[in-house]
Design a protein around this motif. Structure first.
Motif, PDB file in Angstrom:
ATOM      1  N   ALA A  28     -21.732 107.100  79.927  1.00  0.00           N
ATOM      2  CA  ALA A  28     -21.933 106.078  79.215  1.00  0.00           C
ATOM      3  C   ALA A  28     -21.128 105.058  79.058  1.00  0.00           C
ATOM      4  O   ALA A  28     -20.995 103.882  79.506  1.00  0.00           O
ATOM      5  N   THR A  29     -19.772 105.723  78.968  1.00  0.00           N
ATOM      6  CA  THR A  29     -18.491 104.770  79.002  1.00  0.00           C
ATOM      7  C   THR A  29     -18.323 104.038  80.159  1.00  0.00           C
ATOM      8  O   THR A  29     -17.891 102.738  80.341  1.00  0.00           O
ATOM      9  N   ASP A  30     -18.791 104.696  81.450  1.00  0.00           N
ATOM     10  CA  ASP A  30     -18.680 103.869  82.794  1.00  0.00           C
ATOM     11  C   ASP A  30     -19.526 102.916  82.819  1.00  0.00           C
ATOM     12  O   ASP A  30     -19.358 101.827  83.626  1.00  0.00           O
ATOM     13  N   ALA A  31     -20.761 103.089  82.508  1.00  0.00           N
ATOM     14  CA  ALA A  31     -21.561 101.885  82.308  1.00  0.00           C
ATOM     15  C   ALA A  31     -21.030 100.853  81.528  1.00  0.00           C
ATOM     16  O   ALA A  31     -21.363  99.621  81.763  1.00  0.00           O
ATOM     17  N   ALA A  32     -20.513 100.863  80.377  1.00  0.00           N
ATOM     18  CA  ALA A  32     -19.937  99.958  79.496  1.00  0.00           C
ATOM     19  C   ALA A  32     -18.699  99.238  80.502  1.00  0.00           C
ATOM     20  O   ALA A  32     -18.588  98.031  80.188  1.00  0.00           O
ATOM     21  N   ASP A  33     -17.864 100.163  81.177  1.00  0.00           N
ATOM     22  CA  ASP A  33     -16.766  99.524  82.040  1.00  0.00           C
ATOM     23  C   ASP A  33     -17.361  98.759  82.982  1.00  0.00           C
ATOM     24  O   ASP A  33     -16.725  97.853  83.215  1.00  0.00           O
ATOM     25  N   TYR A  34     -18.515  99.000  83.430  1.00  0.00           N
ATOM     26  CA  TYR A  34     -19.154  98.304  84.461  1.00  0.00           C
ATOM     27  C   TYR A  34     -19.523  96.821  84.059  1.00  0.00           C
ATOM     28  O   TYR A  34     -19.116  95.879  84.734  1.00  0.00           O
ATOM     29  N   LEU A  35     -19.985  96.717  82.668  1.00  0.00           N
ATOM     30  CA  LEU A  35     -20.228  95.345  82.210  1.00  0.00           C
ATOM     31  C   LEU A  35     -19.136  94.860  82.142  1.00  0.00           C
ATOM     32  O   LEU A  35     -18.752  93.749  82.280  1.00  0.00           O
ATOM     33  N   PHE A  66     -31.510  94.917  79.306  1.00  0.00           N
ATOM     34  CA  PHE A  66     -30.724  95.024  78.329  1.00  0.00           C
ATOM     35  C   PHE A  66     -29.224  94.226  78.945  1.00  0.00           C
ATOM     36  O   PHE A  66     -28.718  93.535  78.255  1.00  0.00           O
ATOM     37  N   SER A  67     -29.291  93.720  80.186  1.00  0.00           N
ATOM     38  CA  SER A  67     -28.013  92.896  80.529  1.00  0.00           C
ATOM     39  C   SER A  67     -28.474  92.538  82.026  1.00  0.00           C
ATOM     40  O   SER A  67     -28.775  93.339  83.020  1.00  0.00           O
ATOM     41  N   PRO A  68     -28.585  91.152  82.215  1.00  0.00           N
ATOM     42  CA  PRO A  68     -28.717  90.784  83.698  1.00  0.00           C
ATOM     43  C   PRO A  68     -27.671  90.889  84.545  1.00  0.00           C
ATOM     44  O   PRO A  68     -27.775  90.961  85.835  1.00  0.00           O
ATOM     45  N   VAL A 127     -24.517  99.317  75.954  1.00  0.00           N
ATOM     46  CA  VAL A 127     -24.827 100.590  76.509  1.00  0.00           C
ATOM     47  C   VAL A 127     -25.373 101.479  75.342  1.00  0.00           C
ATOM     48  O   VAL A 127     -26.121 102.484  75.593  1.00  0.00           O
ATOM     49  N   GLY A 128     -24.918 101.438  74.128  1.00  0.00           N
ATOM     50  CA  GLY A 128     -25.313 102.358  73.174  1.00  0.00           C
ATOM     51  C   GLY A 128     -27.007 102.064  72.921  1.00  0.00           C
ATOM     52  O   GLY A 128     -27.583 102.920  72.602  1.00  0.00           O
ATOM     53  N   ARG A 129     -27.670 100.773  73.108  1.00  0.00           N
ATOM     54  CA  ARG A 129     -28.785 100.556  72.849  1.00  0.00           C
ATOM     55  C   ARG A 129     -29.636 101.201  73.999  1.00  0.00           C
ATOM     56  O   ARG A 129     -30.574 101.636  73.966  1.00  0.00           O
ATOM     57  N   LEU A 130     -28.945 101.138  75.242  1.00  0.00           N
ATOM     58  CA  LEU A 130     -29.488 101.803  76.539  1.00  0.00           C
ATOM     59  C   LEU A 130     -29.757 103.319  76.122  1.00  0.00           C
ATOM     60  O   LEU A 130     -30.704 103.867  76.541  1.00  0.00           O
ATOM     61  N   VAL A 131     -28.776 103.925  75.726  1.00  0.00           N
ATOM     62  CA  VAL A 131     -28.531 105.238  75.458  1.00  0.00           C
ATOM     63  C   VAL A 131     -29.729 105.660  74.454  1.00  0.00           C
ATOM     64  O   VAL A 131     -30.786 106.765  74.521  1.00  0.00           O
ATOM     65  N   LEU A 132     -30.080 104.713  73.244  1.00  0.00           N
ATOM     66  CA  LEU A 132     -30.894 105.019  72.365  1.00  0.00           C
ATOM     67  C   LEU A 132     -32.431 104.991  73.127  1.00  0.00           C
ATOM     68  O   LEU A 132     -33.333 105.755  72.866  1.00  0.00           O
ATOM     69  N   TYR A 133     -32.659 104.096  74.007  1.00  0.00           N
ATOM     70  CA  TYR A 133     -33.786 103.839  74.803  1.00  0.00           C
ATOM     71  C   TYR A 133     -34.042 104.908  75.684  1.00  0.00           C
ATOM     72  O   TYR A 133     -35.273 105.604  75.782  1.00  0.00           O
ATOM     73  N   SER A 192     -32.473 109.759  81.713  1.00  0.00           N
ATOM     74  CA  SER A 192     -30.813 109.637  81.515  1.00  0.00           C
ATOM     75  C   SER A 192     -30.682 108.204  82.223  1.00  0.00           C
ATOM     76  O   SER A 192     -31.726 107.626  82.645  1.00  0.00           O
ATOM     77  N   LEU A 193     -29.573 107.804  82.075  1.00  0.00           N
ATOM     78  CA  LEU A 193     -28.927 106.472  82.427  1.00  0.00           C
ATOM     79  C   LEU A 193     -29.262 106.186  84.007  1.00  0.00           C
ATOM     80  O   LEU A 193     -29.745 105.061  84.352  1.00  0.00           O
TER      81      LEU A 193
END
Length: 461
Positions: free
Chosen positions: A366-373, A412-414, A387-393, A400-401
């Motif tokens: 998840a942290t890497d997904a946030a770092d990606y953005l 969640f993000s374009p 990413v927190g909302r992504l995890v909840l989804y 999984s992500l």
């Protein structure tokens, strides 16, 4: 008659004899006590305080006693109280009246301070060697698992992917600091107190520098009161020992967890496991559990020694007899644990596939997904929220992500693109953290190389 009995008109009570005597435990100092006496006798002869012939008789007699003790031919007596008086009594019985001259210009106070320092110096060297061996085991194992991906944890919850090599090198660093503490402790222990007398030195023209050289000390104590009345070097060792045990205990806890059926990250060698008297399927990590349990003993040794010393006025007090059992127990416990811990780690089997499977689930990327953005100019706090909302989804959808479609991600993000799947793969997550001290294979290899240089340099000291 006691060697100090001239002042007394009555024998010591038998209860006091037993209570007062320390020979049951301080007899392990026999070698240090005799070698200290050899150097002292040689100095007395050199200075003309006794004749050279008398000094030679004393030295020869002491060396014969040492040989006989090591051959198991000497019986120590409780009524002689301690190792010093036992040795002096045996010496006088063997060489006659000249044996009574050995104690000229010294006291049991500076004698025991000398013995303990000499003994601790030797033990620190041995423990340092055991720690070095454990570090070499860790370096070799880390070398084999630079690419073995596993979950890293915080709060015992899956956090981010790392490698087993990176995890092992964390303990290497802890033990390196332990090594440095032992080295510092050795330096402060390597100071000779003989010549301090009971507390005020001596009127005889002794040569403390000569004795220092004979016994291989780096320096002499600068104050006679301090020389006989402090045991801070022993406290310092117990503190260093407690920290070694704390690090071993933490490592043991992970070995216990990793070897459980729930984790199965490792399989302990049969030679370092035990079974159950009733459950035939059991394979218990008793070595690791005992190391974890024995840690409390060394903590107790430290607190006991600190408490014994905390209210003592200068100079020597009989309370200080309590220093040896605590110190000896700390030394013995640390050595025993290091002796068995290294081969336990060296022989364990690493289940690499199960470690890799452990990285899946728990949204460890998840942290890497946030770092990606964040790398695409999204403020990190905003990326964290997305990413927190992504995890909840994902939790609600049972995914999984990496299982999300691009369409789901873009909801969640374009800014998510096709390359995100590679970026959040566990291997890429690890490789991307190529900073000094990080888990990337290149960074860990550099850390292992530095570690080998550290071990080599310590061996050369």
């Amino acid at each position: 008659m006691k060697l100090w009995g001239g002042r007394f008109a009555k024998k010591t009570d038998k209860l006091v004899e037993d209570f007062h005597s320390s020979i049951s435990f301080d007899q392990r100092l026999y070698k240090q006590d005799i070698m200290g006496s050899v150097a002292h006798a040689a100095m007395l002869g050199k200075q003309g305080i006794i004749s050279q012939e008398e000094a030679d008789v004393l030295v020869a007699g002491l060396k014969t006693i040492l040989q006989d003790i090591e051959a198991g031919q000497v019986h120590f007596e409780v009524d002689a109280e301690d190792i010093h008086m036992n040795v002096e009594k045996i010496l006088t019985e063997r060489v006659g009246e000249v044996g009574k001259k050995l104690h000229t210009a010294r006291s049991r106070n500076d004698q025991i301070a000398l013995d303990v320092r000499m003994y601790l110096k030797e033990e620190i060297k041995e423990i340092t060697g055991l720690l070095l061996h454990l570090q070499e085991v860790l370096l070799d194992l880390a070398d084999q698992h630079v690419h073995t991906v596993m979950p890293g944890y915080t709060h015992l919850q899956k956090a981010q992917p790392i490698t087993l090599a990176h995890h092992l090198m964390a303990y290497f660093q802890m033990f390196s600091r332990d090594m440095d503490r032992l080295h510092d402790c050795y330096r402060r222990t390597d100071v000779m107190p003989l010549g301090s007398g009971a507390l005020a030195g001596t009127t005889f023209q002794i040569d403390r520098e000569f004795v220092k050289e004979q016994l291989g000390f780096a320096a002499i104590t600068a104050n006679s009161l301090d020389g006989v009345s402090d045991r801070d070097f022993a406290v310092e060792f117990c503190a260093a020992g407690a920290l070694i045990m704390m690090h071993l205990s933490r490592f043991s806890e992970e070995v216990i967890l990793w070897s459980s059926h729930e984790f199965r990250f490792i399989t302990l060698d049969d030679g370092f496991s035990t079974g159950s008297s009733i459950m035939p399927q059991k394979k218990n990590p008793d070595v690791a559990e005992l190391v974890r349990g024995k840690t409390g003993r060394v903590y107790g040794d430290l607190m006991g020694l600190l408490t014994a010393l905390k209210g003592l006025p200068l100079a020597y007090n009989k309370d200080m007899q309590e220093d040896k059992e605590a110190l000896f127990d700390a030394i013995d416990t640390v050595k025993k644990c290091l002796l068995v811990f290294a081969p336990m780690i060296e022989t364990m089997k690493v289940n690499e596939k199960i470690m890799r499977q452990g990285v899946t689930g728990g949204f460890i990327n998840a942290t890497d997904a946030a770092d990606y953005l964040a790398a695409r100019n999204v403020p990190f706090r905003q990326a964290h929220e997305i990413v927190g909302r992504l995890v909840l989804y994902c939790e609600q959808a049972g995914k999984s992500l990496e299982e999300l479609s691009m369409e789901e991600l873009k909801d969640f993000s374009p800014l998510f693109g096709e390359d995100v799947y590679e970026k959040i793969s566990p291997e890429k997550c690890v490789e991307a953290r190529n900073v000094p001290g990080g888990p990337a294979p290149a960074a860990v290899k550099a850390a292992i190389s530095k570690g080998r240089l550290y071990v080599h340099a310590f061996k050369e000291r």
